[in-house]
Write a protein that holds these residues in place. Structure first.
Motif, PDB file in Angstrom:
ATOM      1  N   ILE A   1      16.469   5.856   7.172  1.00  0.00           N
ATOM      2  CA  ILE A   1      16.305   7.217   7.685  1.00  0.00           C
ATOM      3  C   ILE A   1      17.131   8.198   6.856  1.00  0.00           C
ATOM      4  CG2 ILE A   1      16.815   8.726   9.656  1.00  0.00           C
ATOM      5  CD1 ILE A   1      15.942   6.386  11.454  1.00  0.00           C
ATOM      6  N   ALA A   2      18.334   7.801   6.460  1.00  0.00           N
ATOM      7  CA  ALA A   2      19.164   8.662   5.614  1.00  0.00           C
ATOM      8  C   ALA A   2      18.481   8.926   4.266  1.00  0.00           C
ATOM      9  CB  ALA A   2      20.532   8.027   5.404  1.00  0.00           C
ATOM     10  N   LEU A   3      17.846   7.905   3.695  1.00  0.00           N
ATOM     11  CA  LEU A   3      17.126   8.086   2.429  1.00  0.00           C
ATOM     12  C   LEU A   3      15.938   9.022   2.600  1.00  0.00           C
ATOM     13  CD1 LEU A   3      17.242   4.447   1.058  1.00  0.00           C
ATOM     14  CD2 LEU A   3      18.277   6.446  -0.011  1.00  0.00           C
ATOM     15  N   TRP A   4      15.196   8.882   3.686  1.00  0.00           N
ATOM     16  CA  TRP A   4      14.047   9.751   3.933  1.00  0.00           C
ATOM     17  C   TRP A   4      14.480  11.193   4.160  1.00  0.00           C
ATOM     18  CZ3 TRP A   4      11.900   5.707   7.824  1.00  0.00           C
ATOM     19  CH2 TRP A   4      11.295   4.665   7.124  1.00  0.00           C
ATOM     20  N   VAL A   5      15.546  11.394   4.924  1.00  0.00           N
ATOM     21  CA  VAL A   5      16.048  12.753   5.161  1.00  0.00           C
ATOM     22  C   VAL A   5      16.514  13.374   3.840  1.00  0.00           C
ATOM     23  CG1 VAL A   5      17.908  14.068   6.254  1.00  0.00           C
ATOM     24  CG2 VAL A   5      16.610  12.400   7.591  1.00  0.00           C
ATOM     25  N   ALA A   6      17.210  12.587   3.029  1.00  0.00           N
ATOM     26  CA  ALA A   6      17.665  13.094   1.724  1.00  0.00           C
ATOM     27  C   ALA A   6      16.482  13.466   0.840  1.00  0.00           C
ATOM     28  CB  ALA A   6      18.534  12.042   1.032  1.00  0.00           C
ATOM     29  N   ALA A   7      15.413  12.659   0.874  1.00  0.00           N
ATOM     30  CA  ALA A   7      14.233  12.947   0.056  1.00  0.00           C
ATOM     31  C   ALA A   7      13.589  14.264   0.458  1.00  0.00           C
ATOM     32  CB  ALA A   7      13.221  11.804   0.187  1.00  0.00           C
TER      33      ALA A   7
ATOM     34  N   VAL B   1      12.716  13.033  -7.939  1.00  0.00           N
ATOM     35  CA  VAL B   1      13.533  12.029  -7.254  1.00  0.00           C
ATOM     36  C   VAL B   1      12.981  11.747  -5.850  1.00  0.00           C
ATOM     37  CG1 VAL B   1      15.880  11.526  -6.448  1.00  0.00           C
ATOM     38  CG2 VAL B   1      15.538  12.713  -8.611  1.00  0.00           C
ATOM     39  N   THR B   2      12.236  12.693  -5.290  1.00  0.00           N
ATOM     40  CA  THR B   2      11.744  12.564  -3.915  1.00  0.00           C
ATOM     41  C   THR B   2      10.909  11.303  -3.678  1.00  0.00           C
ATOM     42  OG1 THR B   2      11.810  14.956  -3.626  1.00  0.00           O
ATOM     43  CG2 THR B   2      10.410  13.724  -2.121  1.00  0.00           C
ATOM     44  N   PRO B   3       9.865  11.007  -4.464  1.00  0.00           N
ATOM     45  CA  PRO B   3       9.104   9.779  -4.210  1.00  0.00           C
ATOM     46  C   PRO B   3       9.941   8.515  -4.385  1.00  0.00           C
ATOM     47  CG  PRO B   3       7.841  11.248  -5.615  1.00  0.00           C
ATOM     48  CD  PRO B   3       9.212  11.816  -5.516  1.00  0.00           C
ATOM     49  N   ALA B   4      10.905   8.537  -5.311  1.00  0.00           N
ATOM     50  CA  ALA B   4      11.768   7.367  -5.501  1.00  0.00           C
ATOM     51  C   ALA B   4      12.641   7.134  -4.277  1.00  0.00           C
ATOM     52  CB  ALA B   4      12.625   7.549  -6.743  1.00  0.00           C
ATOM     53  N   LEU B   5      13.169   8.205  -3.703  1.00  0.00           N
ATOM     54  CA  LEU B   5      13.978   8.057  -2.484  1.00  0.00           C
ATOM     55  C   LEU B   5      13.132   7.581  -1.307  1.00  0.00           C
ATOM     56  CD1 LEU B   5      16.303  11.196  -2.622  1.00  0.00           C
ATOM     57  CD2 LEU B   5      16.969   8.805  -2.887  1.00  0.00           C
TER      58      LEU B   5
ATOM     59  N   MET C   1       0.835  -1.202   0.000  1.00  0.00           N
ATOM     60  CA  MET C   1       0.000   0.000   0.000  1.00  0.00           C
ATOM     61  C   MET C   1       0.871   1.254   0.000  1.00  0.00           C
ATOM     62  SD  MET C   1      -3.001  -1.157   2.638  1.00  0.00           S
ATOM     63  CE  MET C   1      -3.563   0.500   2.839  1.00  0.00           C
ATOM     64  N   GLU C   2       1.927   1.264   0.817  1.00  0.00           N
ATOM     65  CA  GLU C   2       2.821   2.412   0.869  1.00  0.00           C
ATOM     66  C   GLU C   2       3.492   2.632  -0.483  1.00  0.00           C
ATOM     67  OE1 GLU C   2       5.365   1.125   3.984  1.00  0.00           O
ATOM     68  OE2 GLU C   2       4.100   1.931   5.568  1.00  0.00           O
ATOM     69  N   LEU C   3       3.976   1.555  -1.082  1.00  0.00           N
ATOM     70  CA  LEU C   3       4.648   1.669  -2.373  1.00  0.00           C
ATOM     71  C   LEU C   3       3.667   2.071  -3.479  1.00  0.00           C
ATOM     72  CD1 LEU C   3       7.152  -1.312  -2.215  1.00  0.00           C
ATOM     73  CD2 LEU C   3       7.618   1.117  -1.887  1.00  0.00           C
TER      74      LEU C   3
ATOM     75  N   VAL D   1      11.485   2.943   2.192  1.00  0.00           N
ATOM     76  CA  VAL D   1      10.491   1.970   2.663  1.00  0.00           C
ATOM     77  C   VAL D   1      10.971   0.548   2.394  1.00  0.00           C
ATOM     78  CG1 VAL D   1       8.164   1.057   2.234  1.00  0.00           C
ATOM     79  CG2 VAL D   1       8.512   3.506   2.492  1.00  0.00           C
ATOM     80  N   ILE D   2      11.503   0.316   1.197  1.00  0.00           N
ATOM     81  CA  ILE D   2      11.970  -1.028   0.845  1.00  0.00           C
ATOM     82  C   ILE D   2      13.110  -1.459   1.756  1.00  0.00           C
ATOM     83  CG2 ILE D   2      13.156  -2.349  -0.956  1.00  0.00           C
ATOM     84  CD1 ILE D   2      11.440  -0.793  -2.979  1.00  0.00           C
ATOM     85  N   VAL D   3      14.059  -0.559   1.997  1.00  0.00           N
ATOM     86  CA  VAL D   3      15.190  -0.899   2.874  1.00  0.00           C
ATOM     87  C   VAL D   3      14.698  -1.141   4.291  1.00  0.00           C
ATOM     88  CG1 VAL D   3      17.298   0.016   3.924  1.00  0.00           C
ATOM     89  CG2 VAL D   3      16.922   0.269   1.477  1.00  0.00           C
TER      90      VAL D   3
END
Length: 105
Positions: free
Chosen positions: A84-90, A55-59, A11-13, A64-66
């Motif tokens: 968390i690093a991916l979410w902060v970068a997004a 790029v934001t939704p992809a990050l 659902m998230e993806l 989520v996958i990681v």
């Protein structure tokens, strides 16, 4: 009906995929429009900043996958740190693009 982690991840993806399509269509047309925080106006991204915001939704999806265990070689703590690093970068990338946007309203 309780949601299993696998169903919740799908659902998230799915939501992130819909958001990705919205961003791509907005960038392709040259007018990516995002509502403002207060609801009385909107941010309009154009050009390279609109494409960069895509790029934001992809990050977020990669995070989520990681987080859900998509990379088995990492320990749980390492997966949490990477996600968390991916979410902060997004979000940092999105806010960077919003700083260079044209606001209306």
């Amino acid at each position: 009906m309780a949601r299993t982690p696998r169903t919740q991840t799908r659902m998230e993806l799915g939501l992130l995929a819909a958001l990705q399509v919205y961003f791509l269509i907005g960038a392709a047309t040259g007018h990516l429009v995002l509502p403002s925080r207060h609801g009385d106006g909107y941010y309009q991204l154009a050009g390279a900043y609109a494409w960069l915001a895509c790029v934001t939704p992809a990050l977020l999806g990669a995070g989520v996958i990681v987080y859900r265990g998509g990379i088995q070689a990492l320990s749980r703590l390492q997966r949490q740190i990477v996600s968390i690093a991916l979410w902060v970068a997004a979000f940092a990338l999105l806010f960077f693009c919003l700083l260079h946007s044209h606001t209306e309203g």
